[in-house]
Write an enzyme that holds these catalytic residues in place. Structure first.
Site, mmCIF file in Angstrom:
data_model
loop_
_atom_site.group_PDB
_atom_site.id
_atom_site.type_symbol
_atom_site.label_atom_id
_atom_site.label_comp_id
_atom_site.label_asym_id
_atom_site.label_seq_id
_atom_site.Cartn_x
_atom_site.Cartn_y
_atom_site.Cartn_z
ATOM 1 C CB CYS A 129 -0.925 0.011 1.220
ATOM 2 S SG CYS A 129 -1.973 1.472 1.327
ATOM 3 C CB CYS A 132 -0.585 2.318 3.994
ATOM 4 S SG CYS A 132 -2.233 1.805 3.523
ATOM 5 C CG ASP A 133 3.243 1.064 4.468
ATOM 6 O OD1 ASP A 133 2.758 1.530 5.518
ATOM 7 O OD2 ASP A 133 3.090 -0.124 4.118
#
Length: 304
Positions: A129, A132-133
């Site tokens: 992701c 997300c990261d």
């Protein structure tokens, strides 16, 4: 055992559905096979969920479960053996449970590359992701694997953060929208590696990703990268429902309307298991709330 609502899955969608169902004054049994959170619990750090600047995925998953339990949800860690959606019945190794309605929140399983050491490097250089990261790789070197919309969008997103982005795709043509591909081609710090595949993940002395080996048309090239983002698709966790008659899209995701209603009466779906454009923690939680409210209103109408 009978109840008002059976909720299958204890990720963000399932936990939120449980909270809203209980707040509507209904009884709810939530089934989770092993531990709460779904993919959230395996995420190293989360920095895009409102209310938390940074939180470990497992910690957030436990907070979801704790709040659902505090609201009175009956959480059962039992492996489901079969589901009869027509009868609203779930069977586990410990017995059968019947409800007036079912909310399916089983999530989706990411597709892995299948390269040795991949699982051990999740959170240590391998991610699924970018949203997300991606922030962890500011001014670093990253690679994205995939050729669909998600992969191209991830590469565009990472190009704004990382010093360099490699896009690795096994074919020489993309499944992604042409406009997105053209947008990506215009970005200076993105390099395309087509007809290529990752064959090896290499680590440093601390066990974190340090480089990858890429086979491109029979030639092997080693790329020094800090982060590898895998975007080769996901598969919905719908094995339990394959013979239920529930409508799914061409990729196997459950089709719902905006009220999270499926093609079957009093059966709802929420989170990553349903057909939708964005799969994030916050959208899963939103789906869970909508499904629970819709379900509560439908059940209330039966009592009028």
């Amino acid at each position: 055992m009978n109840t008002d609502v059976i909720i299958i899955g204890m990720g963000p969608a399932g936990a939120t559905a449980a909270i809203y169902v209980k707040r509507a004054g209904l009884d709810a049994i939530v089934f989770e096979g092993f531990a709460p959170g779904g993919q959230v619990s395996t995420t190293d750090r989360i920095e895009n969920y409102p209310g938390y600047v940074s939180i470990e995925g497992y910690e957030l998953a436990m907070k979801f479960a704790e709040q659902a339990k505090t609201c009175g949800a009956d959480i059962r860690y039992e492996q489901i053996e079969s589901v009869d959606l027509a009868k609203k019945t779930v069977t586990t190794s410990k017995g059968s449970y019947t409800a007036r309605a079912v909310i399916i929140c089983g999530g989706a399983k990411r597709r892995n590359l299948g390269v040795d050491g991949e699982e051990k490097l999740i959170g240590r250089g391998v991610s699924y992701c970018a949203v997300c990261d991606g922030g962890f790789y500011k001014d670093k070197i990253t690679a994205v694997v995939g050729g669909g919309d998600t992969a191209v969008t991830d590469a565009i997103y990472l190009s704004r953060l990382a010093k360099k982005v490699y896009l690795i795709h096994r074919r020489d043509e993309f499944r992604a929208a042409k406009s997105k591909v053209e947008q990506l081609k215009a970005i200076a710090n993105v390099e395309f590696l087509l007809s290529a595949r990752v064959t090896s993940l290499n680590t440093d002395d601390y066990g974190s990703l340090s480089s990858i080996d890429v086979d491109q048309s029979g030639n092997t090239r080693r790329l020094d990268v800090n982060g590898l983002f895998v975007a080769v698709g996901s598969t919905p966790d719908t094995t339990l429902y394959k013979d239920s008659g529930i409508e799914v899209d061409t990729a196997g995701y459950i089709v719902t309307n905006e009220h999270m209603e499926t093609s079957l009466p009093f059966v709802y779906a929420a989170g990553d298991i349903r057909s939708k454009p964005v799969r994030q923690i916050i959208t899963a939680a939103s789906d869970g709330a909508v499904a629970a409210v819709s379900c509560a209103e439908a059940l209330e109408s039966l009592n009028v």
